[in-house]
Write a protein that holds these residues in place. Sequence first.
Motif, PDB file in Angstrom:
ATOM      1  N   SER A 210       0.883  -1.168   0.000  1.00 34.43           N
ATOM      2  CA  SER A 210       0.000   0.000   0.000  1.00 34.43           C
ATOM      3  C   SER A 210       0.919   1.216   0.000  1.00 34.43           C
ATOM      4  N   LEU A 211       0.832   2.042  -1.067  1.00 31.29           N
ATOM      5  CA  LEU A 211       1.772   3.160  -1.225  1.00 31.29           C
ATOM      6  C   LEU A 211       1.000   4.475  -1.284  1.00 31.29           C
ATOM      7  N   GLU A 212       1.219   5.339  -0.280  1.00 27.30           N
ATOM      8  CA  GLU A 212       0.578   6.664  -0.275  1.00 27.30           C
ATOM      9  C   GLU A 212       1.693   7.683  -0.477  1.00 27.30           C
ATOM     10  N   LEU A 213       1.730   8.307  -1.635  1.00 25.09           N
ATOM     11  CA  LEU A 213       2.931   9.035  -2.045  1.00 25.09           C
ATOM     12  C   LEU A 213       2.656  10.530  -2.197  1.00 25.09           C
ATOM     13  N   GLY A 214       3.494  11.165  -3.018  1.00 25.37           N
ATOM     14  CA  GLY A 214       3.425  12.621  -3.118  1.00 25.37           C
ATOM     15  C   GLY A 214       2.244  13.103  -3.938  1.00 25.37           C
ATOM     16  N   GLY A 215       2.156  14.410  -4.022  1.00 22.22           N
ATOM     17  CA  GLY A 215       1.078  15.014  -4.809  1.00 22.22           C
ATOM     18  C   GLY A 215       1.519  16.356  -5.343  1.00 22.22           C
ATOM     19  N   LYS A 216       0.850  16.844  -6.366  1.00 25.72           N
ATOM     20  CA  LYS A 216       1.077  18.214  -6.881  1.00 25.72           C
ATOM     21  C   LYS A 216      -0.326  18.728  -7.190  1.00 25.72           C
ATOM     22  N   ASN A 217      -1.039  18.987  -6.108  1.00 26.93           N
ATOM     23  CA  ASN A 217      -2.495  19.116  -6.142  1.00 26.93           C
ATOM     24  C   ASN A 217      -2.965  20.475  -6.654  1.00 26.93           C
TER      25      ASN A 217
ATOM     26  N   LEU B 208       8.374  23.966 -11.675  1.00 23.42           N
ATOM     27  CA  LEU B 208       7.664  24.328 -10.435  1.00 23.42           C
ATOM     28  C   LEU B 208       6.219  23.841 -10.448  1.00 23.42           C
ATOM     29  N   ASN B 209       5.691  23.618 -11.667  1.00 24.94           N
ATOM     30  CA  ASN B 209       4.315  23.123 -11.741  1.00 24.94           C
ATOM     31  C   ASN B 209       4.231  21.623 -11.872  1.00 24.94           C
ATOM     32  N   GLN B 210       5.347  20.987 -12.136  1.00 23.81           N
ATOM     33  CA  GLN B 210       5.342  19.547 -12.379  1.00 23.81           C
ATOM     34  C   GLN B 210       5.967  18.738 -11.251  1.00 23.81           C
ATOM     35  N   GLU B 211       6.811  19.364 -10.437  1.00 28.20           N
ATOM     36  CA  GLU B 211       7.509  18.594  -9.386  1.00 28.20           C
ATOM     37  C   GLU B 211       6.965  18.948  -7.994  1.00 28.20           C
ATOM     38  N   GLU B 212       6.890  17.941  -7.125  1.00 28.52           N
ATOM     39  CA  GLU B 212       6.414  18.174  -5.765  1.00 28.52           C
ATOM     40  C   GLU B 212       7.520  18.864  -4.971  1.00 28.52           C
ATOM     41  N   ILE B 213       7.241  20.076  -4.500  1.00 28.49           N
ATOM     42  CA  ILE B 213       8.268  20.801  -3.730  1.00 28.49           C
ATOM     43  C   ILE B 213       8.038  20.582  -2.235  1.00 28.49           C
ATOM     44  N   PHE B 214       6.753  20.352  -1.873  1.00 30.82           N
ATOM     45  CA  PHE B 214       6.408  19.954  -0.489  1.00 30.82           C
ATOM     46  C   PHE B 214       6.850  21.058   0.481  1.00 30.82           C
ATOM     47  N   SER B 215       6.290  22.257   0.279  1.00 32.48           N
ATOM     48  CA  SER B 215       6.854  23.453   0.926  1.00 32.48           C
ATOM     49  C   SER B 215       5.860  24.601   0.898  1.00 32.48           C
TER      50      SER B 215
ATOM     51  N   MET C 227      -4.707  21.432 -18.265  1.00 35.59           N
ATOM     52  CA  MET C 227      -3.494  21.808 -17.507  1.00 35.59           C
ATOM     53  C   MET C 227      -3.396  20.983 -16.221  1.00 35.59           C
ATOM     54  N   VAL C 228      -4.509  20.881 -15.520  1.00 34.40           N
ATOM     55  CA  VAL C 228      -4.505  20.196 -14.220  1.00 34.40           C
ATOM     56  C   VAL C 228      -4.135  18.719 -14.378  1.00 34.40           C
ATOM     57  N   ASN C 229      -4.714  18.095 -15.387  1.00 30.84           N
ATOM     58  CA  ASN C 229      -4.481  16.642 -15.570  1.00 30.84           C
ATOM     59  C   ASN C 229      -3.123  16.356 -16.192  1.00 30.84           C
ATOM     60  N   ASP C 230      -2.448  17.397 -16.689  1.00 30.27           N
ATOM     61  CA  ASP C 230      -1.110  17.197 -17.271  1.00 30.27           C
ATOM     62  C   ASP C 230      -0.089  17.151 -16.126  1.00 30.27           C
ATOM     63  N   SER C 231      -0.123  16.039 -15.377  1.00 33.24           N
ATOM     64  CA  SER C 231       0.726  15.907 -14.187  1.00 33.24           C
ATOM     65  C   SER C 231       1.048  14.442 -13.936  1.00 33.24           C
TER      66      SER C 231
END
Length: 438
Positions: free
Chosen positions: A200-207, A334-341, A358-362
Amino acid sequence: MVAENSFLSWSNTSLNKRSQILSNIADLIEENLDDFTLAESIDNGKPIHLSKSIDIPRVSANFRFYAHAVTQFYSESHESQGLNALNYTLRKPMGVVGRISPWNLPLYLLTWKIAPALAAGNCVIAKPSEITPMTAFLLCEICEKAGLPKGVLNLVHGLGSETGQAIVEHPKVKAISFTGGTKTSEHIARTATPMFKKLSLELGGKNPNIIFEDCDYEKMMTTTLKSSFANQGQICLCGSRIYVQKTLYNKFKNDFVNRVSKLKVGHPIDDNFDMGAIVSKAHLEKIESYINLAKTNHNMNILCGGEKLILKSYPNGYYLKPCIIEVKDNKCKLNQEEIFSPVVTLMPFETENEVLNMVNDSLYGLSSTLWTQNLNRCMRMSQRLETGIVWVNTWLNRDLRTPFGGTKQSGVGREGGFEVLRFFTEPKNVCIDYNTEF
Ligand code: TXE
């Protein structure tokens, strides 16, 4: 292995007894709220009001929820009519399972999976992040007081590449529940998959946070400040990409910059601050690398924040002013990578199709937030958003019964409700043939 020796008795402990022990843990966490709150804020850097109002209450909710859920967990039977056969499904605990968790919501996320694993009758080997070990240590003392038998929950501390790796590769560990970075999960999957372990993997996001002109403006603004910068933006569910409909864009941009500039950053255990410290020097340097990129890219414009703060009374802390960066290219780093910040990007859009593309292009697909009061638009958009969670006119609104998790590189599987009890049990179908002759 101690956990293995404890499994037989624990898995044969009655549901009510297991439920009672989990309720005892929840009670003791609530009784020790201040100790846990202080430890969590000192360890992670999050503001003490956040530990006290969100993190630690959710720890006790995790145990209390699964203390009840497990007594309601059911399975199913199927009568093969005309074939004189009855099928029933047993959902048995797996044995020893592994839990590896991150530093951003340390005890909240560690217990979000420990509670259901224990409730389902498993024994657990759990490793918190080496960056935030304190509250996991306090939890052990609580569990003993609550009557949890020795060997049922085994907390181990250490580096991911050593202690974490040892859990993942141990042949007696039947399943791995991991919350953390996508990169790390690839490594874990490469070890666990050939050993046929459940993952079970709960990972990053770029929401994305999508704001239409017809939104409830003040509610949107107040919530967007939280969804952008709560916990210094170090929550996998934070809305780090903000898209605003063109007709509202300039008003939003001015108001948002004005409100963000007023957010106060300071020492985590001083209740007068909105934001605390970044979790570590390494993470601060990672964040600064993205901000420096924005400074040298003519397609990016830092609207406010991004400066390091040195607090006179706490010169060794890692403090950063919340930062808004206007970008022109949705495909930019900056829009494609999770900076977590505490860094969010801002872009305008005109139509639903334009913003959906745009939103789904991730690479990620964890959660989306959508602000509109138009029901048809809400239904159209939520159908087409490629994320595991869609919040409409709200954020971080959590009902623990709901399936929780993301698509694409945001994870594999779902947590919450009965989903996670199914993850931590093995279904067994028993089919009985019987004679209908009297
Ligand atoms: O996670 P890591 P970190 C994202 C976020 C963050 C990035 C890294 O982008 O910047 O992940 O964060 C253990 N075998 N999220 O460094 O490295 C490690 O010890 C076994 C999103 O915290 O993935 C820790 O206990 N275990 C996420 C846990 O994995 C290993 C929340 C997480 O560490 C290991 C946190 C290995 N080889 C970070 N390497 C979310 N979705 O909430 C490390 N670990």
